[in-house]
Design a protein around this motif. Structure first.
Motif, PDB file in Angstrom:
ATOM      1  N   TYR A  18      12.168 -18.127  32.397  1.00 54.12           N
ATOM      2  CA  TYR A  18      12.328 -17.486  31.096  1.00 54.12           C
ATOM      3  C   TYR A  18      11.777 -18.394  30.018  1.00 54.12           C
ATOM      4  O   TYR A  18      11.798 -19.603  30.179  1.00 54.12           O
ATOM      5  N   PRO A  19      11.219 -17.840  28.965  1.00 49.70           N
ATOM      6  CA  PRO A  19      11.264 -16.438  28.538  1.00 49.70           C
ATOM      7  C   PRO A  19      10.112 -15.583  29.078  1.00 49.70           C
ATOM      8  O   PRO A  19      10.055 -14.387  28.813  1.00 49.70           O
ATOM      9  N   LEU A  20       9.200 -16.155  29.855  1.00 46.86           N
ATOM     10  CA  LEU A  20       8.012 -15.417  30.292  1.00 46.86           C
ATOM     11  C   LEU A  20       8.297 -14.402  31.400  1.00 46.86           C
ATOM     12  O   LEU A  20       7.596 -13.390  31.502  1.00 46.86           O
ATOM     13  N   PHE A  21       9.294 -14.621  32.207  1.00 48.30           N
ATOM     14  CA  PHE A  21       9.531 -13.797  33.392  1.00 48.30           C
ATOM     15  C   PHE A  21       9.515 -12.283  33.140  1.00 48.30           C
ATOM     16  O   PHE A  21       8.840 -11.557  33.878  1.00 48.30           O
ATOM     17  N   PRO A  22      10.217 -11.752  32.156  1.00 44.67           N
ATOM     18  CA  PRO A  22      10.203 -10.288  31.982  1.00 44.67           C
ATOM     19  C   PRO A  22       8.797  -9.724  31.731  1.00 44.67           C
ATOM     20  O   PRO A  22       8.471  -8.631  32.191  1.00 44.67           O
ATOM     21  N   ILE A  23       7.981 -10.491  31.046  1.00 40.38           N
ATOM     22  CA  ILE A  23       6.627 -10.032  30.721  1.00 40.38           C
ATOM     23  C   ILE A  23       5.689 -10.234  31.908  1.00 40.38           C
ATOM     24  O   ILE A  23       4.929  -9.339  32.280  1.00 40.38           O
ATOM     25  N   SER A  24       5.739 -11.406  32.526  1.00 42.88           N
ATOM     26  CA  SER A  24       4.846 -11.685  33.655  1.00 42.88           C
ATOM     27  C   SER A  24       5.177 -10.797  34.852  1.00 42.88           C
ATOM     28  O   SER A  24       4.280 -10.396  35.591  1.00 42.88           O
ATOM     29  N   SER A  25       6.444 -10.452  35.036  1.00 43.40           N
ATOM     30  CA  SER A  25       6.798  -9.560  36.148  1.00 43.40           C
ATOM     31  C   SER A  25       6.239  -8.152  35.909  1.00 43.40           C
ATOM     32  O   SER A  25       5.864  -7.466  36.856  1.00 43.40           O
ATOM     33  N   ARG A  26       6.154  -7.737  34.649  1.00 48.55           N
ATOM     34  CA  ARG A  26       5.516  -6.448  34.340  1.00 48.55           C
ATOM     35  C   ARG A  26       4.036  -6.480  34.707  1.00 48.55           C
ATOM     36  O   ARG A  26       3.486  -5.501  35.211  1.00 48.55           O
ATOM     37  N   VAL A  27       3.397  -7.600  34.415  1.00 48.03           N
ATOM     38  CA  VAL A  27       1.982  -7.741  34.777  1.00 48.03           C
ATOM     39  C   VAL A  27       1.828  -7.613  36.289  1.00 48.03           C
ATOM     40  O   VAL A  27       0.978  -6.869  36.780  1.00 48.03           O
ATOM     41  N   LEU A  28       2.643  -8.319  37.052  1.00 53.74           N
ATOM     42  CA  LEU A  28       2.545  -8.241  38.510  1.00 53.74           C
ATOM     43  C   LEU A  28       2.868  -6.849  39.043  1.00 53.74           C
ATOM     44  O   LEU A  28       2.319  -6.438  40.061  1.00 53.74           O
ATOM     45  N   SER A  29       3.717  -6.119  38.346  1.00 57.67           N
ATOM     46  CA  SER A  29       4.054  -4.768  38.799  1.00 57.67           C
ATOM     47  C   SER A  29       2.862  -3.825  38.708  1.00 57.67           C
ATOM     48  O   SER A  29       2.868  -2.757  39.332  1.00 57.67           O
ATOM     49  N   LEU A  30       1.841  -4.220  37.988  1.00 56.23           N
ATOM     50  CA  LEU A  30       0.636  -3.388  37.872  1.00 56.23           C
ATOM     51  C   LEU A  30      -0.149  -3.313  39.173  1.00 56.23           C
ATOM     52  O   LEU A  30      -1.064  -2.497  39.305  1.00 56.23           O
ATOM     53  N   ALA A  31       0.207  -4.134  40.130  1.00 51.45           N
ATOM     54  CA  ALA A  31      -0.468  -4.119  41.431  1.00 51.45           C
ATOM     55  C   ALA A  31      -0.359  -2.750  42.103  1.00 51.45           C
ATOM     56  O   ALA A  31      -1.181  -2.412  42.954  1.00 51.45           O
TER      57      ALA A  31
END
Length: 138
Positions: A18-31
């Motif tokens: 955190y604090p990046l996790f919520p945003i970076s996990s959204r990026v990875l979900s784009l897979a």
């Protein structure tokens, strides 16, 4: 769109930083979206494994990397990529140079990184996770 993910983005997800996790996990979900192809390099995976192993242990880190590898395409890091990184006098960080030229070699159109200073010489756009989501996804 082909998007290269730098190691710092992957590490933030694997280690729930955190604090990046919520945003970076959204990026990875784009897979899971067809219009976005996520790429990284074997070097980024090795770096991510190292930091994940320190936090979670080798067994869990390996499982995380295995799951991630099923969702993200790999770039190639070979002699040509190495030579390009070495011959570019602007490349100060060899690892960043390898990432950059492997992304170019896989025709990536964008680099998502939280360390844009490392790619100041980039001829393709680069941006952080939040800006990427704002400009290209939402």
């Amino acid at each position: 769109m082909k998007v290269f993910l730098d190691a710092n983005v992957i590490i933030s997800v694997l280690n729930k930083e955190y604090p990046l996790f919520p945003i970076s996990s959204r990026v990875l979900s784009l897979a899971d979206r067809r219009e976005v192809q996520l790429y990284t390099s074997p070097i980024c995976l090795a770096i991510a494994f190292y930091f994940s192993e320190k936090k979670s242990g080798a067994e869990i880190a390996k499982l995380k990397i295995e799951m991630l590898s099923k969702k993200i395409s790999m770039t190639t890091v070979d002699q040509a990529v190495s030579n390009q990184a070495l011959s570019n006098r602007q490349v100060q960080d060899f690892e960043d140079g390898l990432e950059y030229y492997s992304a170019l070699g896989s025709d990536c159109e964008l680099i998502v990184t939280e360390d844009s200073d490392g790619f100041y010489y980039s001829q393709i756009p680069m941006m952080g996770c939040e800006k990427f989501l704002e400009e290209y996804i939402f």
